[in-house]
Design an enzyme around this catalytic site. Structure first.
Site, PDB file in Angstrom:
ATOM      1  N   ASP A  45       0.883  -1.171   0.000  1.00  0.00           N
ATOM      2  CA  ASP A  45       0.000   0.000   0.000  1.00  0.00           C
ATOM      3  C   ASP A  45       0.916   1.214   0.000  1.00  0.00           C
ATOM      4  O   ASP A  45       1.608   1.474   0.995  1.00  0.00           O
ATOM      5  CB  ASP A  45      -0.886  -0.030   1.258  1.00  0.00           C
ATOM      6  CG  ASP A  45      -1.839   1.154   1.306  1.00  0.00           C
ATOM      7  OD1 ASP A  45      -1.628   2.131   0.567  1.00  0.00           O
ATOM      8  OD2 ASP A  45      -2.795   1.090   2.107  1.00  0.00           O
ATOM      9  N   LYS A  90      -1.733  16.068  -9.738  1.00  0.00           N
ATOM     10  CA  LYS A  90      -0.961  15.827 -10.970  1.00  0.00           C
ATOM     11  C   LYS A  90      -0.125  17.061 -11.349  1.00  0.00           C
ATOM     12  O   LYS A  90       0.961  16.921 -11.900  1.00  0.00           O
ATOM     13  CB  LYS A  90      -1.900  15.400 -12.104  1.00  0.00           C
ATOM     14  CG  LYS A  90      -2.554  14.022 -11.879  1.00  0.00           C
ATOM     15  CD  LYS A  90      -1.526  12.883 -11.777  1.00  0.00           C
ATOM     16  CE  LYS A  90      -2.174  11.515 -11.757  1.00  0.00           C
ATOM     17  NZ  LYS A  90      -1.202  10.411 -11.675  1.00  0.00           N
ATOM     18  N   SER A 134      -0.716  13.093 -15.973  1.00  0.00           N
ATOM     19  CA  SER A 134      -2.024  13.184 -16.642  1.00  0.00           C
ATOM     20  C   SER A 134      -2.113  14.537 -17.343  1.00  0.00           C
ATOM     21  O   SER A 134      -1.456  15.498 -16.907  1.00  0.00           O
ATOM     22  CB  SER A 134      -3.135  13.080 -15.596  1.00  0.00           C
ATOM     23  OG  SER A 134      -4.377  13.402 -16.169  1.00  0.00           O
ATOM     24  N   TYR A 174      -7.448  15.740  -7.563  1.00  0.00           N
ATOM     25  CA  TYR A 174      -6.738  14.961  -8.593  1.00  0.00           C
ATOM     26  C   TYR A 174      -5.872  15.869  -9.475  1.00  0.00           C
ATOM     27  O   TYR A 174      -4.679  15.615  -9.637  1.00  0.00           O
ATOM     28  CB  TYR A 174      -7.734  14.164  -9.440  1.00  0.00           C
ATOM     29  CG  TYR A 174      -7.084  13.273 -10.475  1.00  0.00           C
ATOM     30  CD1 TYR A 174      -6.527  12.041 -10.121  1.00  0.00           C
ATOM     31  CD2 TYR A 174      -7.004  13.663 -11.808  1.00  0.00           C
ATOM     32  CE1 TYR A 174      -5.928  11.225 -11.067  1.00  0.00           C
ATOM     33  CE2 TYR A 174      -6.401  12.847 -12.759  1.00  0.00           C
ATOM     34  CZ  TYR A 174      -5.864  11.622 -12.389  1.00  0.00           C
ATOM     35  OH  TYR A 174      -5.270  10.824 -13.328  1.00  0.00           O
TER      36      TYR A 174
HETATM   37  N1  LIG Z   1      -7.340   6.206 -17.012  1.00  0.00           N
HETATM   38  C1  LIG Z   1      -7.098   7.436 -17.386  1.00  0.00           C
HETATM   39  O1  LIG Z   1      -7.904   8.046 -18.136  1.00  0.00           O
HETATM   40  C2  LIG Z   1      -5.820   8.129 -16.950  1.00  0.00           C
HETATM   41  C3  LIG Z   1      -5.481   9.316 -17.600  1.00  0.00           C
HETATM   42  C4  LIG Z   1      -4.327   9.982 -17.219  1.00  0.00           C
HETATM   43  C5  LIG Z   1      -3.528   9.480 -16.226  1.00  0.00           C
HETATM   44  N2  LIG Z   1      -3.874   8.311 -15.597  1.00  0.00           N
HETATM   45  C6  LIG Z   1      -2.991   7.839 -14.539  1.00  0.00           C
HETATM   46  O2  LIG Z   1      -2.551   6.531 -14.840  1.00  0.00           O
HETATM   47  C7  LIG Z   1      -2.184   5.849 -13.632  1.00  0.00           C
HETATM   48  C8  LIG Z   1      -2.796   4.455 -13.639  1.00  0.00           C
HETATM   49  O3  LIG Z   1      -4.209   4.556 -13.615  1.00  0.00           O
HETATM   50  P1  LIG Z   1      -5.208   3.597 -14.422  1.00  0.00           P
HETATM   51  O4  LIG Z   1      -5.992   4.455 -15.328  1.00  0.00           O
HETATM   52  O5  LIG Z   1      -4.470   2.435 -14.945  1.00  0.00           O
HETATM   53  O6  LIG Z   1      -6.200   3.214 -13.234  1.00  0.00           O
HETATM   54  P2  LIG Z   1      -6.540   1.851 -12.477  1.00  0.00           P
HETATM   55  O7  LIG Z   1      -6.788   0.771 -13.450  1.00  0.00           O
HETATM   56  O8  LIG Z   1      -7.595   2.237 -11.507  1.00  0.00           O
HETATM   57  O9  LIG Z   1      -5.179   1.525 -11.709  1.00  0.00           O
HETATM   58  C9  LIG Z   1      -4.783   2.204 -10.550  1.00  0.00           C
HETATM   59  C10 LIG Z   1      -3.698   1.372  -9.879  1.00  0.00           C
HETATM   60  O10 LIG Z   1      -3.236   2.084  -8.719  1.00  0.00           O
HETATM   61  C11 LIG Z   1      -3.186   1.171  -7.652  1.00  0.00           C
HETATM   62  N3  LIG Z   1      -3.360   1.844  -6.358  1.00  0.00           N
HETATM   63  C12 LIG Z   1      -4.340   2.672  -5.961  1.00  0.00           C
HETATM   64  N4  LIG Z   1      -4.174   3.000  -4.662  1.00  0.00           N
HETATM   65  C13 LIG Z   1      -3.060   2.352  -4.233  1.00  0.00           C
HETATM   66  C14 LIG Z   1      -2.386   2.259  -2.998  1.00  0.00           C
HETATM   67  N5  LIG Z   1      -2.804   2.912  -1.904  1.00  0.00           N
HETATM   68  N6  LIG Z   1      -1.275   1.489  -2.913  1.00  0.00           N
HETATM   69  C15 LIG Z   1      -0.828   0.799  -3.986  1.00  0.00           C
HETATM   70  N7  LIG Z   1      -1.420   0.841  -5.193  1.00  0.00           N
HETATM   71  C16 LIG Z   1      -2.531   1.606  -5.310  1.00  0.00           C
HETATM   72  C17 LIG Z   1      -4.315   0.159  -7.906  1.00  0.00           C
HETATM   73  O11 LIG Z   1      -4.012  -1.093  -7.282  1.00  0.00           O
HETATM   74  P3  LIG Z   1      -4.726  -1.705  -5.977  1.00  0.00           P
HETATM   75  O12 LIG Z   1      -6.130  -1.203  -5.952  1.00  0.00           O
HETATM   76  O13 LIG Z   1      -4.601  -3.189  -6.174  1.00  0.00           O
HETATM   77  O14 LIG Z   1      -3.891  -1.228  -4.826  1.00  0.00           O
HETATM   78  C18 LIG Z   1      -4.218   0.013  -9.416  1.00  0.00           C
HETATM   79  O15 LIG Z   1      -3.283  -0.973  -9.752  1.00  0.00           O
HETATM   80  C19 LIG Z   1      -2.673   6.747 -12.489  1.00  0.00           C
HETATM   81  O16 LIG Z   1      -1.585   7.452 -11.941  1.00  0.00           O
HETATM   82  C20 LIG Z   1      -3.637   7.691 -13.170  1.00  0.00           C
HETATM   83  O17 LIG Z   1      -3.744   8.915 -12.491  1.00  0.00           O
HETATM   84  C21 LIG Z   1      -4.999   7.626 -15.942  1.00  0.00           C
END
Ligand SMILES: NC(=O)c1ccc[n+]([C@@H]2O[C@H](COP(=O)([O-])OP(=O)(O)OC[C@H]3O[C@@H](n4cnc5c(N)ncnc54)[C@H](OP(=O)(O)O)[C@@H]3O)[C@@H](O)[C@H]2O)c1
Length: 261
Positions: free
Chosen positions: A64, A164, A144, A160
Protein backbone atom coordinates in the site's frame (compact mmCIF):
# COMPACT_ATOMS: atom_id res chain seq x y z
CA UNK A 1 15.96 -1.94 -24.82
CA UNK A 2 19.22 -3.97 -24.78
CA UNK A 3 20.65 -1.57 -22.18
CA UNK A 4 17.93 -2.57 -19.70
CA UNK A 5 17.90 -6.32 -20.29
CA UNK A 6 18.28 -8.17 -16.97
CA UNK A 7 17.94 -4.89 -15.02
CA UNK A 8 15.28 -4.34 -12.36
CA UNK A 9 12.12 -2.24 -12.73
CA UNK A 10 9.63 -1.45 -9.97
CA UNK A 11 6.07 -0.65 -11.12
CA UNK A 12 3.48 0.71 -8.65
CA UNK A 13 -0.23 0.20 -9.32
CA UNK A 14 0.53 -2.95 -11.31
CA UNK A 15 -2.72 -4.79 -10.52
CA UNK A 16 -4.81 -3.16 -13.27
CA UNK A 17 -4.98 -0.83 -16.26
CA UNK A 18 -1.87 1.03 -17.36
CA UNK A 19 0.35 -0.52 -14.67
CA UNK A 20 -0.44 -4.08 -15.77
CA UNK A 21 0.45 -3.24 -19.38
CA UNK A 22 3.70 -1.55 -18.33
CA UNK A 23 4.72 -4.67 -16.36
CA UNK A 24 3.93 -6.79 -19.40
CA UNK A 25 5.94 -4.56 -21.77
CA UNK A 26 8.99 -4.33 -19.49
CA UNK A 27 9.05 -8.10 -18.86
CA UNK A 28 8.70 -8.74 -22.61
CA UNK A 29 11.79 -6.58 -23.08
CA UNK A 30 13.82 -8.74 -20.69
CA UNK A 31 13.60 -6.69 -17.49
CA UNK A 32 13.01 -8.22 -14.05
CA UNK A 33 9.86 -6.49 -12.86
CA UNK A 34 8.73 -6.01 -9.26
CA UNK A 35 4.97 -5.49 -9.52
CA UNK A 36 3.33 -3.82 -6.52
CA UNK A 37 -0.24 -2.87 -5.54
CA UNK A 38 -2.66 -3.79 -2.73
CA UNK A 39 -4.45 -6.60 -4.62
CA UNK A 40 -1.80 -9.33 -4.40
CA UNK A 41 -3.97 -12.01 -6.07
CA UNK A 42 -4.16 -9.92 -9.27
CA UNK A 43 -0.38 -9.43 -9.27
CA UNK A 44 0.20 -13.15 -8.79
CA UNK A 45 -2.13 -13.93 -11.70
CA UNK A 46 -0.20 -11.44 -13.87
CA UNK A 47 3.17 -12.97 -12.92
CA UNK A 48 1.94 -16.47 -13.78
CA UNK A 49 0.50 -15.42 -17.14
CA UNK A 50 3.67 -13.52 -18.12
CA UNK A 51 5.83 -16.50 -17.12
CA UNK A 52 3.74 -18.94 -19.14
CA UNK A 53 3.40 -16.61 -22.15
CA UNK A 54 7.06 -15.67 -22.70
CA UNK A 55 8.95 -16.77 -19.57
CA UNK A 56 9.05 -13.17 -18.26
CA UNK A 57 10.26 -12.50 -14.73
CA UNK A 58 7.71 -10.71 -12.54
CA UNK A 59 7.95 -10.49 -8.74
CA UNK A 60 4.53 -9.69 -7.22
CA UNK A 61 4.51 -7.89 -3.85
CA UNK A 62 1.64 -6.46 -1.82
CA UNK A 63 2.31 -2.82 -1.02
CA UNK A 64 0.00 0.00 0.00
CA UNK A 65 1.88 3.08 -1.21
CA UNK A 66 0.05 5.19 1.39
CA UNK A 67 2.31 3.45 3.94
CA UNK A 68 5.96 4.51 3.71
CA UNK A 69 7.14 1.45 5.68
CA UNK A 70 5.63 -0.86 3.02
CA UNK A 71 7.42 1.03 0.20
CA UNK A 72 10.73 0.83 2.11
CA UNK A 73 10.21 -2.91 2.61
CA UNK A 74 9.92 -3.40 -1.18
CA UNK A 75 13.17 -1.47 -1.80
CA UNK A 76 14.95 -3.49 0.91
CA UNK A 77 13.76 -6.76 -0.63
CA UNK A 78 14.86 -5.54 -4.09
CA UNK A 79 18.34 -4.71 -2.77
CA UNK A 80 18.77 -8.03 -0.96
CA UNK A 81 17.30 -10.30 -3.63
CA UNK A 82 17.91 -8.52 -6.95
CA UNK A 83 20.71 -6.04 -6.20
CA UNK A 84 18.56 -2.87 -6.32
CA UNK A 85 16.07 -0.99 -8.50
CA UNK A 86 17.21 0.55 -11.82
CA UNK A 87 13.92 1.81 -13.27
CA UNK A 88 11.10 3.29 -11.15
CA UNK A 89 7.66 3.55 -12.73
CA UNK A 90 5.44 5.72 -10.50
CA UNK A 91 2.06 4.67 -11.85
CA UNK A 92 -0.26 4.05 -8.85
CA UNK A 93 -2.94 6.70 -8.77
CA UNK A 94 -6.38 7.46 -7.36
CA UNK A 95 -9.18 9.76 -8.43
CA UNK A 96 -12.09 10.76 -6.20
CA UNK A 97 -15.24 12.10 -7.81
CA UNK A 98 -16.36 14.77 -5.39
CA UNK A 99 -16.03 18.56 -5.32
CA UNK A 100 -13.25 20.00 -3.14
CA UNK A 101 -15.79 22.32 -1.47
CA UNK A 102 -17.92 19.37 -0.29
CA UNK A 103 -15.15 16.77 0.03
CA UNK A 104 -13.66 14.93 2.99
CA UNK A 105 -10.20 15.64 4.36
CA UNK A 106 -9.63 11.87 4.36
CA UNK A 107 -10.01 11.84 0.57
CA UNK A 108 -7.71 14.87 0.19
CA UNK A 109 -5.09 12.89 2.16
CA UNK A 110 -5.56 9.71 0.14
CA UNK A 111 -5.06 11.54 -3.17
CA UNK A 112 -1.98 13.38 -1.93
CA UNK A 113 -0.49 10.25 -0.29
CA UNK A 114 -0.87 8.05 -3.38
CA UNK A 115 -0.47 10.54 -6.24
CA UNK A 116 2.22 12.79 -4.74
CA UNK A 117 3.99 11.54 -1.58
CA UNK A 118 4.47 7.96 -2.83
CA UNK A 119 6.05 9.37 -6.03
CA UNK A 120 8.49 11.40 -3.95
CA UNK A 121 9.35 8.49 -1.63
CA UNK A 122 9.86 6.01 -4.50
CA UNK A 123 11.92 8.54 -6.49
CA UNK A 124 14.16 9.23 -3.48
CA UNK A 125 14.69 5.53 -2.82
CA UNK A 126 15.47 4.89 -6.52
CA UNK A 127 18.10 7.63 -6.54
CA UNK A 128 19.65 6.31 -3.30
CA UNK A 129 19.83 2.81 -4.82
CA UNK A 130 21.47 4.16 -7.99
CA UNK A 131 23.90 6.31 -5.99
CA UNK A 132 25.03 3.32 -3.92
CA UNK A 133 25.72 1.16 -6.97
CA UNK A 134 26.93 3.94 -9.38
CA UNK A 135 24.76 2.62 -12.24
CA UNK A 136 22.25 4.17 -14.65
CA UNK A 137 18.63 4.67 -13.66
CA UNK A 138 15.35 6.11 -14.92
CA UNK A 139 12.26 7.48 -13.12
CA UNK A 140 9.03 7.52 -15.14
CA UNK A 141 6.05 9.29 -13.61
CA UNK A 142 2.61 8.47 -14.99
CA UNK A 143 1.13 11.94 -14.83
CA UNK A 144 -2.02 13.18 -16.64
CA UNK A 145 -3.22 15.97 -18.93
CA UNK A 146 -5.07 16.99 -15.73
CA UNK A 147 -1.62 17.94 -14.43
CA UNK A 148 -1.21 20.52 -17.21
CA UNK A 149 -4.69 21.73 -18.24
CA UNK A 150 -7.05 21.83 -15.21
CA UNK A 151 -9.25 24.32 -17.09
CA UNK A 152 -10.30 21.53 -19.47
CA UNK A 153 -11.88 19.50 -16.64
CA UNK A 154 -15.05 20.95 -15.14
CA UNK A 155 -16.32 17.72 -13.53
CA UNK A 156 -15.56 17.32 -9.80
CA UNK A 157 -12.37 15.32 -9.30
CA UNK A 158 -11.32 16.73 -5.91
CA UNK A 159 -7.53 17.23 -5.62
CA UNK A 160 -6.74 14.96 -8.59
CA UNK A 161 -5.68 17.83 -10.91
CA UNK A 162 -3.80 19.53 -8.07
CA UNK A 163 -1.96 16.28 -7.33
CA UNK A 164 -0.96 15.83 -10.97
CA UNK A 165 0.25 19.47 -11.21
CA UNK A 166 2.46 18.51 -8.25
CA UNK A 167 3.80 15.56 -10.29
CA UNK A 168 4.58 17.93 -13.19
CA UNK A 169 6.53 20.24 -10.88
CA UNK A 170 8.16 17.35 -8.99
CA UNK A 171 9.42 15.78 -12.22
CA UNK A 172 11.17 19.06 -13.11
CA UNK A 173 12.60 19.54 -9.60
CA UNK A 174 13.91 15.96 -9.59
CA UNK A 175 15.58 16.52 -12.97
CA UNK A 176 17.31 19.68 -11.68
CA UNK A 177 18.47 18.00 -8.44
CA UNK A 178 19.73 14.88 -10.21
CA UNK A 179 21.61 16.96 -12.80
CA UNK A 180 23.25 18.99 -10.04
CA UNK A 181 24.22 15.86 -8.10
CA UNK A 182 25.50 14.26 -11.35
CA UNK A 183 23.62 10.99 -10.95
CA UNK A 184 23.04 9.03 -14.15
CA UNK A 185 19.25 9.07 -13.75
CA UNK A 186 16.73 10.38 -16.29
CA UNK A 187 13.26 11.65 -15.33
CA UNK A 188 10.30 11.35 -17.68
CA UNK A 189 6.73 12.52 -17.09
CA UNK A 190 4.11 10.82 -19.27
CA UNK A 191 0.75 12.60 -19.35
CA UNK A 192 -2.13 10.70 -20.94
CA UNK A 193 -5.60 12.00 -21.76
CA UNK A 194 -8.50 9.57 -21.26
CA UNK A 195 -7.44 5.93 -21.12
CA UNK A 196 -9.92 3.04 -21.00
CA UNK A 197 -9.21 1.63 -17.51
CA UNK A 198 -11.02 0.89 -14.22
CA UNK A 199 -10.31 4.47 -13.09
CA UNK A 200 -12.10 6.03 -16.06
CA UNK A 201 -15.00 3.57 -16.04
CA UNK A 202 -15.74 4.07 -12.34
CA UNK A 203 -15.41 7.87 -12.70
CA UNK A 204 -18.00 7.77 -15.50
CA UNK A 205 -20.38 5.81 -13.24
CA UNK A 206 -19.76 8.02 -10.19
CA UNK A 207 -20.34 11.20 -12.21
CA UNK A 208 -23.39 9.80 -14.00
CA UNK A 209 -21.80 10.46 -17.39
CA UNK A 210 -23.35 8.94 -20.44
CA UNK A 211 -20.07 7.56 -21.74
CA UNK A 212 -20.40 5.16 -24.59
CA UNK A 213 -16.71 4.24 -24.66
CA UNK A 214 -17.11 2.54 -28.01
CA UNK A 215 -18.15 5.80 -29.70
CA UNK A 216 -15.38 7.86 -28.09
CA UNK A 217 -11.88 7.94 -29.42
CA UNK A 218 -10.00 6.93 -26.35
CA UNK A 219 -6.50 5.71 -25.49
CA UNK A 220 -5.71 2.11 -24.60
CA UNK A 221 -3.54 1.12 -21.62
CA UNK A 222 -1.07 -0.40 -24.10
CA UNK A 223 -0.58 3.05 -25.75
CA UNK A 224 0.88 4.32 -22.47
CA UNK A 225 3.06 1.22 -22.03
CA UNK A 226 4.41 1.89 -25.55
CA UNK A 227 5.38 5.43 -24.46
CA UNK A 228 7.24 3.99 -21.45
CA UNK A 229 9.25 1.67 -23.69
CA UNK A 230 9.96 4.54 -26.11
CA UNK A 231 11.22 6.75 -23.25
CA UNK A 232 13.53 4.00 -21.94
CA UNK A 233 14.73 2.96 -25.37
CA UNK A 234 16.24 6.25 -26.63
CA UNK A 235 20.05 6.55 -26.71
CA UNK A 236 21.77 7.04 -23.35
CA UNK A 237 22.50 10.75 -24.08
CA UNK A 238 18.81 11.53 -24.88
CA UNK A 239 16.31 12.38 -22.13
CA UNK A 240 12.58 12.43 -22.87
CA UNK A 241 11.28 14.93 -20.31
CA UNK A 242 7.57 15.25 -21.05
CA UNK A 243 5.25 13.12 -23.16
CA UNK A 244 1.66 14.32 -23.61
CA UNK A 245 -0.60 11.74 -25.25
CA UNK A 246 -4.18 12.51 -26.25
CA UNK A 247 -6.69 10.65 -28.39
CA UNK A 248 -6.92 11.94 -31.95
CA UNK A 249 -10.20 13.72 -31.23
CA UNK A 250 -11.06 14.39 -34.86
CA UNK A 251 -12.10 10.73 -34.97
CA UNK A 252 -14.62 11.03 -32.11
CA UNK A 253 -18.31 10.72 -32.98
CA UNK A 254 -19.49 12.10 -29.59
CA UNK A 255 -18.40 14.95 -27.32
CA UNK A 256 -14.68 14.11 -27.21
CA UNK A 257 -14.24 15.53 -23.68
CA UNK A 258 -16.99 14.17 -21.45
CA UNK A 259 -15.19 15.48 -18.34
CA UNK A 260 -15.80 19.08 -19.41
CA UNK A 261 -19.54 19.48 -19.90
N1 LIG B 1 -7.34 6.21 -17.01
C1 LIG B 1 -7.10 7.44 -17.39
O1 LIG B 1 -7.90 8.05 -18.14
C2 LIG B 1 -5.82 8.13 -16.95
C3 LIG B 1 -5.48 9.32 -17.60
C4 LIG B 1 -4.33 9.98 -17.22
C5 LIG B 1 -3.53 9.48 -16.23
N2 LIG B 1 -3.87 8.31 -15.60
C6 LIG B 1 -2.99 7.84 -14.54
O2 LIG B 1 -2.55 6.53 -14.84
C7 LIG B 1 -2.18 5.85 -13.63
C8 LIG B 1 -2.80 4.46 -13.64
O3 LIG B 1 -4.21 4.56 -13.61
P1 LIG B 1 -5.21 3.60 -14.42
O4 LIG B 1 -5.99 4.45 -15.33
O5 LIG B 1 -4.47 2.44 -14.94
O6 LIG B 1 -6.20 3.21 -13.23
P2 LIG B 1 -6.54 1.85 -12.48
O7 LIG B 1 -6.79 0.77 -13.45
O8 LIG B 1 -7.59 2.24 -11.51
O9 LIG B 1 -5.18 1.52 -11.71
C9 LIG B 1 -4.78 2.20 -10.55
C10 LIG B 1 -3.70 1.37 -9.88
O10 LIG B 1 -3.24 2.08 -8.72
C11 LIG B 1 -3.19 1.17 -7.65
N3 LIG B 1 -3.36 1.84 -6.36
C12 LIG B 1 -4.34 2.67 -5.96
N4 LIG B 1 -4.17 3.00 -4.66
C13 LIG B 1 -3.06 2.35 -4.23
C14 LIG B 1 -2.39 2.26 -3.00
N5 LIG B 1 -2.80 2.91 -1.90
N6 LIG B 1 -1.28 1.49 -2.91
C15 LIG B 1 -0.83 0.80 -3.99
N7 LIG B 1 -1.42 0.84 -5.19
C16 LIG B 1 -2.53 1.61 -5.31
C17 LIG B 1 -4.32 0.16 -7.91
O11 LIG B 1 -4.01 -1.09 -7.28
P3 LIG B 1 -4.73 -1.71 -5.98
O12 LIG B 1 -6.13 -1.20 -5.95
O13 LIG B 1 -4.60 -3.19 -6.17
O14 LIG B 1 -3.89 -1.23 -4.83
C18 LIG B 1 -4.22 0.01 -9.42
O15 LIG B 1 -3.28 -0.97 -9.75
C19 LIG B 1 -2.67 6.75 -12.49
O16 LIG B 1 -1.59 7.45 -11.94
C20 LIG B 1 -3.64 7.69 -13.17
O17 LIG B 1 -3.74 8.91 -12.49
C21 LIG B 1 -5.00 7.63 -15.94
Amino acid sequence: MDRWEGKVALVTGASSGIGTQIVNALAKNGMKVIAVARRLAKLEELAVSIKSEFNGKVYPMACDVQKEEEILKVFKWAEEELGGVDVMINNAGVMVNEPIIEGSTENYRKILDVNVLAVAICSRELVQSIKKRKVAGHIININSVAGHYAEMITMPISLYSASKYAVTAMSTSLRHEITKAKHDVKVTSISPGMVDTEMLRSAAINLGLDMDLESLTILKDTDIADAVIYSLNVPHYVQICEVIITPHEALATKNPRPFSK
